[in-house]
Design an enzyme around this catalytic site. Structure first.
Site, PDB file in Angstrom:
ATOM      1  N   CYS A   1     121.622  52.679  54.193  1.00  0.00           N
ATOM      2  CA  CYS A   1     122.061  51.707  53.275  1.00  0.00           C
ATOM      3  C   CYS A   1     123.623  51.649  53.788  1.00  0.00           C
ATOM      4  O   CYS A   1     124.417  52.027  53.042  1.00  0.00           O
ATOM      5  CB  CYS A   1     122.000  52.213  51.906  1.00  0.00           C
ATOM      6  SG  CYS A   1     120.388  52.770  51.456  1.00  0.00           S
ATOM      7  N   ALA A   2     123.717  50.697  54.691  1.00  0.00           N
ATOM      8  CA  ALA A   2     125.026  50.951  55.515  1.00  0.00           C
ATOM      9  C   ALA A   2     126.250  49.964  55.207  1.00  0.00           C
ATOM     10  O   ALA A   2     127.329  50.505  55.501  1.00  0.00           O
ATOM     11  CB  ALA A   2     124.475  50.489  57.071  1.00  0.00           C
TER      12      ALA A   2
ATOM     13  N   PRO B   1     129.346  48.622  53.232  1.00  0.00           N
ATOM     14  CA  PRO B   1     130.121  47.559  54.231  1.00  0.00           C
ATOM     15  C   PRO B   1     130.435  48.165  55.750  1.00  0.00           C
ATOM     16  O   PRO B   1     131.090  47.266  56.541  1.00  0.00           O
ATOM     17  CB  PRO B   1     131.233  47.240  53.495  1.00  0.00           C
ATOM     18  CG  PRO B   1     131.672  48.391  52.942  1.00  0.00           C
ATOM     19  CD  PRO B   1     130.253  49.099  52.468  1.00  0.00           C
ATOM     20  N   GLY B   2     130.165  49.351  55.815  1.00  0.00           N
ATOM     21  CA  GLY B   2     130.189  49.683  57.296  1.00  0.00           C
ATOM     22  C   GLY B   2     131.261  50.999  57.638  1.00  0.00           C
ATOM     23  O   GLY B   2     131.364  51.467  58.747  1.00  0.00           O
ATOM     24  N   ASN B   3     132.011  51.302  56.487  1.00  0.00           N
ATOM     25  CA  ASN B   3     132.912  52.540  56.808  1.00  0.00           C
ATOM     26  C   ASN B   3     132.197  53.840  57.381  1.00  0.00           C
ATOM     27  O   ASN B   3     132.728  54.355  58.362  1.00  0.00           O
ATOM     28  CB  ASN B   3     133.818  52.835  55.610  1.00  0.00           C
ATOM     29  CG  ASN B   3     134.777  51.893  55.411  1.00  0.00           C
ATOM     30  OD1 ASN B   3     135.212  51.044  56.156  1.00  0.00           O
ATOM     31  ND2 ASN B   3     135.275  51.948  54.045  1.00  0.00           N
TER      32      ASN B   3
ATOM     33  N   ARG C   1     126.898  40.716  53.140  1.00  0.00           N
ATOM     34  CA  ARG C   1     127.457  42.191  53.461  1.00  0.00           C
ATOM     35  C   ARG C   1     127.156  42.624  54.876  1.00  0.00           C
ATOM     36  O   ARG C   1     127.996  43.275  55.578  1.00  0.00           O
ATOM     37  CB  ARG C   1     126.817  43.021  52.505  1.00  0.00           C
ATOM     38  CG  ARG C   1     127.140  43.145  51.066  1.00  0.00           C
ATOM     39  CD  ARG C   1     126.827  44.272  50.280  1.00  0.00           C
ATOM     40  NE  ARG C   1     125.656  44.761  50.459  1.00  0.00           N
ATOM     41  CZ  ARG C   1     124.689  44.324  49.398  1.00  0.00           C
ATOM     42  NH1 ARG C   1     125.117  43.824  48.067  1.00  0.00           N
ATOM     43  NH2 ARG C   1     123.592  45.032  49.397  1.00  0.00           N
TER      44      ARG C   1
ATOM     45  N   CYS D   1     127.738  58.287  45.019  1.00  0.00           N
ATOM     46  CA  CYS D   1     128.990  58.374  44.097  1.00  0.00           C
ATOM     47  C   CYS D   1     128.793  58.524  42.659  1.00  0.00           C
ATOM     48  O   CYS D   1     129.276  57.627  41.947  1.00  0.00           O
ATOM     49  CB  CYS D   1     129.918  57.373  44.457  1.00  0.00           C
ATOM     50  SG  CYS D   1     128.945  55.560  44.056  1.00  0.00           S
TER      51      CYS D   1
END
Length: 464
Positions: A232-233, A235-237, A261, A355
């Protein structure tokens, strides 16, 4: 319409733990940043009220195609904002339900015995939320920690060396900064330090990422050359962090269902110098584990949708308080996606993170899936020196990690590390190599402490 969609995307990113308001707004590529920032902040401020209005009016049940976060933005602007000055078809949809929304708002005021909209709001968030440090992850694909430290020193910042305790992080102020005591590529600056216009950020040499959000990739610890899935990638951080750990050697398969996204993520990864990745607009649950393309996938990072109850915004906002039904639905999805991830035949190590602060989405999910798997996978006692452990809800749950603003000076987070047992299992330790060296250097082991590895200075050294 673009404004409301952009605001909804930022709220979704906050819910997933992708970053703070500022970073998500600046990365959105929406042309009017101040307007977007104000709308998101105010929608967050009214979030508990909006949840009650949506529930009482049954708007989401009546309009099943309306995304929840977009509904929040629309209802905020309709009832508390500028009255829907834009919005296209969504504006028309919201206005169709205006009467029932206004009636529900009136009922809520009567119930709480208030007359003004402002009086419906809870007291402001505790000061702790605004005291979280600014964490800066050095992107080792483009530079090294030493060069970034030198750069900031030339900009007038005072480097305090490596932190020895959480108290050192709490003491950071003014133009001082330190190296984190747990993660070797993380620098720590005073709360709310803004780097969005800094050349290191705009060139991709540093990533603005909360410390807790750095834990999943760090604990997955894939060796260079590994094949990895980021389920579930966007935004890529975390994806860029994986690439840095892989040293751009190997392959990353990254999935997300949202086209916008993914486009934003592609831009971010290119700016960070990431290569060897494949983005797919696909629900991870529809990915076939037996596809030959994934035959060499040994590591999976799974950070699924959750309640976002651990996210602490630096602007006025409230902690999410999902209903029991919402929690049950989320936990059911999380169990399903975790079980699916564990079905990849070559998988050796998986990190599950949220989170969320809720046991239902964290320890309960891990326990339920481990019971389904029998003896195929085990829970690793990850990062023993991390101060906050999992809730003691089942034997070994203390092997999980938790994070919180008060205890770890981060967003609220949960991380569990699972690895395959029995024949074919990789000889994986419970702690990443970098973390071991970090701990040896700080705590000592009764033997000679390992000397920190020197990094070769990169060709792309940043000049002022």
């Amino acid at each position: 319409m673009a404004l409301y969609s952009a605001a909804a995307a930022v709220l979704e990113g906050l819910e997933r733990g992708d970053g703070g308001i500022k970073s998500l707004v600046y990365n959105s590529r929406f042309p009017h940043v101040r307007q977007l920032y104000a709308l998101v902040s105010e929608t967050l401020r009214y979030s508990p009220v909006l949840e009650k209005l949506l529930s009482g009016s049954a708007l989401l049940q009546a309009e099943k195609k309306l995304p929840p976060q977009l509904a929040k933005v629309l209802v905020y602007d309709l009832l508390f904002g500028k009255g829907l000055k834009c919005g296209g078809r969504w504006k028309a949809l919201a206005r169709r339900h205006r009467a029932r929304l206004e009636a529900e708002l009136a009922r809520l005021k009567v119930q709480q015995k208030v007359s003004r909209n402002e009086d419906l709001l809870a007291p402001a968030a505790s000061p702790t939320a605004s005291q979280l440090p600014r964490y800066v992850r050095v992107n080792t694909l483009k530079t090294c920690v030493e060069d970034v430290i030198d750069f900031f020193k030339r900009q007038g910042y005072s480097y305090q060396g490596k932190a020895d305790s959480m108290e050192d992080l709490r003491a950071i102020s003014k133009k001082k900064f330190t190296s984190d005591l747990h993660l070797p590529d993380l620098l720590v600056f005073p709360s709310q330090t803004d780097f969005h216009d800094n050349v290191l950020y705009t060139s991709g040499h540093i990533i603005l990422q909360d410390k807790a959000s750095c834990l999943p990739a760090f604990l997955l610890d894939p060796a260079a050359g590994s094949h990895v899935i980021d389920a579930c990638a966007a935004p890529g951080n975390k994806t860029s962090h994986l690439a840095a750990l892989l040293k751009n050697k190997g392959q990353i398969f990254a999935f997300d269902v949202d086209t916008k996204r993914l486009a934003t993520m592609n831009t971010m990864l290119m700016r960070a110098g990431v290569t060897g990745f494949q983005l797919a607009q696909q629900d991870f649950l529809t990915v076939d584990p037996r596809d030959p393309k994934y035959a060499r996938v040994t590591h999976i990072l799974l950070d699924p949708s959750c309640s976002g109850s651990g996210m602490v915004t630096r602007q006025p906002g409230e902690e999410a308080a999902p209903s029991p039904e919402r929690l049950q639905a989320l936990a059911g999805f999380q169990r399903k996606v975790l079980s699916h991830a564990l079905s990849f035949p070559a998988l050796q190590r998986l990190v599950y993170s949220t989170c969320s602060l809720h046991r239902e989405e964290n320890e309960d999910v891990v326990h339920a899936v481990l019971q389904e798997q029998g003896s195929a996978f085990r829970l690793v006692n990850a990062f023993p020196s991390w101060p906050c452990r999992g809730l003691s809800t089942f034997p070994g749950a203390e092997g999980c990690l938790r994070a919180s603003p008060t205890d770890t000076l981060t967003q609220g987070f949960f991380v569990a590390v699972l690895e395959r047992c029995g024949e074919g299992a990789a000889a994986l330790s419970s702690l990443p190599v970098a973390a071991k060296e970090n701990l040896q250097h700080r705590e000592g082991t009764g033997t000679t402490a390992a000397a920190p590895r020197k990094r070769k200075r990169k060709k792309q050294r940043v000049k002022e």
